[in-house]
Scaffold this motif. Structure first.
Motif, PDB file in Angstrom:
ATOM      1  N   ARG A 116       0.829  -1.213   0.000  1.00 19.94           N
ATOM      2  CA  ARG A 116       0.000   0.000   0.000  1.00 19.94           C
ATOM      3  C   ARG A 116       0.858   1.254   0.000  1.00 19.94           C
ATOM      4  O   ARG A 116       0.572   2.226  -0.698  1.00 19.94           O
ATOM      5  CB  ARG A 116      -0.936  -0.024   1.212  1.00 19.94           C
ATOM      6  CG  ARG A 116      -1.931   1.121   1.263  1.00 19.94           C
ATOM      7  CD  ARG A 116      -2.886   1.072   0.109  1.00 19.94           C
ATOM      8  NE  ARG A 116      -3.914   2.097   0.211  1.00 19.94           N
ATOM      9  CZ  ARG A 116      -4.689   2.466  -0.807  1.00 19.94           C
ATOM     10  NH1 ARG A 116      -4.548   1.891  -1.996  1.00 19.94           N
ATOM     11  NH2 ARG A 116      -5.610   3.396  -0.647  1.00 19.94           N
ATOM     12  N   GLU A 117       1.930   1.254   0.814  1.00 20.83           N
ATOM     13  CA  GLU A 117       2.845   2.396   0.834  1.00 20.83           C
ATOM     14  C   GLU A 117       3.431   2.641  -0.552  1.00 20.83           C
ATOM     15  O   GLU A 117       3.529   3.780  -1.012  1.00 20.83           O
ATOM     16  CB  GLU A 117       3.986   2.150   1.823  1.00 20.83           C
ATOM     17  CG  GLU A 117       3.573   1.987   3.269  1.00 20.83           C
ATOM     18  CD  GLU A 117       4.767   1.827   4.176  1.00 20.83           C
ATOM     19  OE1 GLU A 117       5.869   2.261   3.783  1.00 20.83           O
ATOM     20  OE2 GLU A 117       4.613   1.275   5.273  1.00 20.83           O
TER      21      GLU A 117
ATOM     22  N   GLN B 238       2.230   1.644  -3.470  1.00 21.69           N
ATOM     23  CA  GLN B 238       1.201   2.072  -4.418  1.00 21.69           C
ATOM     24  C   GLN B 238       0.929   3.570  -4.299  1.00 21.69           C
ATOM     25  O   GLN B 238       0.762   4.275  -5.300  1.00 21.69           O
ATOM     26  CB  GLN B 238      -0.094   1.294  -4.175  1.00 21.69           C
ATOM     27  CG  GLN B 238      -0.044  -0.161  -4.618  1.00 21.69           C
ATOM     28  CD  GLN B 238      -1.277  -0.921  -4.215  1.00 21.69           C
ATOM     29  OE1 GLN B 238      -1.896  -0.648  -3.179  1.00 21.69           O
ATOM     30  NE2 GLN B 238      -1.663  -1.895  -5.023  1.00 21.69           N
ATOM     31  N   LEU B 239       0.899   4.068  -3.052  1.00 21.38           N
ATOM     32  CA  LEU B 239       0.619   5.485  -2.819  1.00 21.38           C
ATOM     33  C   LEU B 239       1.857   6.363  -2.928  1.00 21.38           C
ATOM     34  O   LEU B 239       1.748   7.587  -3.061  1.00 21.38           O
ATOM     35  CB  LEU B 239      -0.015   5.674  -1.441  1.00 21.38           C
ATOM     36  CG  LEU B 239      -1.386   5.020  -1.247  1.00 21.38           C
ATOM     37  CD1 LEU B 239      -1.841   5.166   0.200  1.00 21.38           C
ATOM     38  CD2 LEU B 239      -2.406   5.613  -2.197  1.00 21.38           C
TER      39      LEU B 239
ATOM     40  N   TYR C 293       4.870   5.153   5.720  1.00 20.85           N
ATOM     41  CA  TYR C 293       4.235   5.325   7.020  1.00 20.85           C
ATOM     42  C   TYR C 293       5.211   5.116   8.164  1.00 20.85           C
ATOM     43  O   TYR C 293       5.005   5.613   9.258  1.00 20.85           O
ATOM     44  CB  TYR C 293       3.077   4.332   7.177  1.00 20.85           C
ATOM     45  CG  TYR C 293       1.974   4.534   6.171  1.00 20.85           C
ATOM     46  CD1 TYR C 293       1.422   5.800   5.962  1.00 20.85           C
ATOM     47  CD2 TYR C 293       1.483   3.465   5.431  1.00 20.85           C
ATOM     48  CE1 TYR C 293       0.403   5.978   5.042  1.00 20.85           C
ATOM     49  CE2 TYR C 293       0.464   3.642   4.505  1.00 20.85           C
ATOM     50  CZ  TYR C 293      -0.073   4.896   4.316  1.00 20.85           C
ATOM     51  OH  TYR C 293      -1.072   5.062   3.400  1.00 20.85           O
TER      52      TYR C 293
ATOM     53  N   GLU D 240      -2.418  -5.677  -7.614  1.00 19.46           N
ATOM     54  CA  GLU D 240      -1.494  -4.778  -6.923  1.00 19.46           C
ATOM     55  C   GLU D 240      -0.728  -3.917  -7.912  1.00 19.46           C
ATOM     56  O   GLU D 240      -0.501  -2.720  -7.670  1.00 19.46           O
ATOM     57  CB  GLU D 240      -0.531  -5.596  -6.072  1.00 19.46           C
ATOM     58  CG  GLU D 240      -1.184  -6.234  -4.847  1.00 19.46           C
ATOM     59  CD  GLU D 240      -0.323  -7.288  -4.183  1.00 19.46           C
ATOM     60  OE1 GLU D 240      -0.569  -7.586  -3.000  1.00 19.46           O
ATOM     61  OE2 GLU D 240       0.601  -7.818  -4.843  1.00 19.46           O
TER      62      GLU D 240
ATOM     63  N   GLY E  51      -3.024  -1.268  -9.136  1.00 18.82           N
ATOM     64  CA  GLY E  51      -3.192  -0.237  -8.115  1.00 18.82           C
ATOM     65  C   GLY E  51      -2.054   0.760  -8.133  1.00 18.82           C
ATOM     66  O   GLY E  51      -2.267   1.970  -7.973  1.00 18.82           O
TER      67      GLY E  51
ATOM     68  N   ASN F 102      -2.046   5.091  -9.672  1.00 18.26           N
ATOM     69  CA  ASN F 102      -1.542   6.244  -8.936  1.00 18.26           C
ATOM     70  C   ASN F 102      -0.357   6.925  -9.596  1.00 18.26           C
ATOM     71  O   ASN F 102      -0.153   8.123  -9.420  1.00 18.26           O
ATOM     72  CB  ASN F 102      -1.137   5.813  -7.517  1.00 18.26           C
ATOM     73  CG  ASN F 102      -2.320   5.587  -6.604  1.00 18.26           C
ATOM     74  OD1 ASN F 102      -3.201   6.420  -6.491  1.00 18.26           O
ATOM     75  ND2 ASN F 102      -2.358   4.436  -5.964  1.00 18.26           N
TER      76      ASN F 102
ATOM     77  N   ARG G  98       0.833  -9.831   7.271  1.00 18.98           N
ATOM     78  CA  ARG G  98       1.602  -8.803   6.549  1.00 18.98           C
ATOM     79  C   ARG G  98       2.699  -9.405   5.692  1.00 18.98           C
ATOM     80  O   ARG G  98       3.323  -8.716   4.897  1.00 18.98           O
ATOM     81  CB  ARG G  98       2.246  -7.833   7.542  1.00 18.98           C
ATOM     82  CG  ARG G  98       1.292  -7.124   8.486  1.00 18.98           C
ATOM     83  CD  ARG G  98       2.038  -6.232   9.438  1.00 18.98           C
ATOM     84  NE  ARG G  98       3.077  -6.958  10.165  1.00 18.98           N
ATOM     85  CZ  ARG G  98       4.052  -6.382  10.844  1.00 18.98           C
ATOM     86  NH1 ARG G  98       4.146  -5.066  10.886  1.00 18.98           N
ATOM     87  NH2 ARG G  98       4.958  -7.108  11.481  1.00 18.98           N
TER      88      ARG G  98
END
Length: 384
Positions: free
Chosen positions: A102-103, A105-106, A110, A141, A144, A148, A221
């Motif tokens: 997720r990190e 992809q964006l 974090y 994934e 995704g 972005n 995870r």
């Protein structure tokens, strides 16, 4: 489902204070061994791999997030690179492959977010340019990420590894087939074997035969968890009794303390208090321990590549520190560091493919092709 940690019987027989002291000593010793698990026993790096030519005056920051399995490897690669380039800083975050997707992809990190805001303790940049993954990304994934950033990430294998099956060092189990592995760890048992819940069901003799098997593994995870489910369990679910651990090191220490334990983790996390079990792909086939040769040949059924996924800049190219770090990883010195870190170096053919991809990245052409897309460039390299 809430899991209760199994406590070996011999710990319950020792008075509390003594038990705590003994356990602390054991864990300290095991942790020290894990920290020094990079002694490879003379793994040879392919002599055809070109040496790294250092670029003078390089400076900048880089952040890598992802696989807990790969963290020791990337920490050593980053440290060696920073010796060659003292004005660079590389931060390595071992949050788990799945958690870091997720990190990536964006395009943000974090980890240590407060420190980044306050401008201290980071080492790397504020964005995640490299995702470390112990498994291949799924098409969802990848899409995704593309939604972005406007491009598909570049996939670069950096080392080979194996998922090993660990038991406590005195456990007499001789070998396992993949069917037995599925029957021990899997709820669905897609390989067709009857459920295995006690050690005697897989031929373990003596007093251990009647004892239940205690299962250990990685948490949600983890990319190693995803890989193990996909390959060993044929995408089946893990047994509900499995005790999840947040990292490979903590899992190995838990197995070392429990004579009834069995677990899966990256092959590099070997200490004297545990041992790995030879695995056969099928009944009637030879069971082998993980090794570089067995992984390359496919004789060991739980071999894998370890990946870096790369975010390019808005022009479609690779920035300076990122480009140079990947060049170092795909050099003779880089692969020697891979071997010293306790992982399996890539072959000369694999490195040549990576180098070609990195050359194409300079022109903005490299990236993972879309599913079903005809890719003549990769076909010419013989990758299909």
């Amino acid at each position: 489902m809430t899991q209760t940690r199994h406590v070996p019987a011999y710990w319950r027989l020792i008075p509390g204070v003594v038990a705590s002291a003994c356990l602390a000593t054991f864990v300290s010793t095991a942790a020290a061994e894990l920290a020094g698990h990079n002694q490879t026993g003379g793994v040879t790096v392919d002599s055809t791999i070109e040496p790294y030519v250092s670029q003078n005056g390089l400076s900048g920051k880089l952040s890598i997030a992802g696989s807990d399995t790969m963290r020791p490897l990337l920490t050593k690669l980053a440290a060696q690179f920073m010796v060659l380039h003292p004005s660079t800083q590389i931060a390595v975050e071992g949050v788990g492959s799945g958690a870091a997707v997720r990190e990536f992809q964006l395009g943000i990190s974090y980890q240590r977010r407060g420190d980044k805001v306050r401008g201290r303790g980071t080492g790397g940049s504020n964005t995640v340019e490299l995702l470390a993954s112990s498994r291949r990304l799924t098409e969802d994934e990848i899409q995704g990420f593309e939604s972005n950033h406007g491009h598909r990430p570049l996939e670069v294998p950096v080392a080979m590894d194996a998922v090993a099956i660990y038991v406590q060092k005195d456990n007499p189990v001789q070998q396992l087939t993949m069917q037995q592995v599925d029957a021990i760890f899997g709820k669905d048992r897609k390989r067709g074997h009857a459920p295995v819940t006690h050690w005697g069901q897989i031929g373990v003799p003596g007093s251990l035969a009647s004892e239940p098997i205690h299962l250990f593994g990685r948490d949600k995870r983890s990319g190693t968890r995803d890989f193990f489910k996909h390959v060993a369990l044929k995408d089946g679910e893990l047994n509900d009794t499995l005790i999840e651990q947040p990292g490979s090191a903590s899992e190995i220490i838990a197995i070392a303390q429990d004579p009834q334990a069995i677990g899966y983790a990256g092959e590099g996390f070997q200490i004297s208090a545990v041992r790995t079990v030879p695995i056969a792909p099928d009944s009637g086939q030879p069971a082998v321990l993980p090794s570089r040769e067995a992984v390359i040949s496919g004789a060991y059924p739980l071999g894998r590549e370890l990946y870096l996924y790369v975010k390019k800049n808005p022009t479609g190219e690779l920035d300076g520190v990122l480009r140079e770090f990947l060049s170092f990883v795909n050099s003779r010195q880089g692969q020697e560091t891979v071997a010293r870190a306790g992982y399996y170096p890539l072959t000369g053919t694999q490195i040549a493919r990576n180098r070609q991809e990195l050359k194409l990245a300079k022109t903005g052409l490299a990236g993972i092709p879309a599913a079903g897309e005809t890719d003549l460039r990769l076909a010419e390299q013989g990758r299909r």
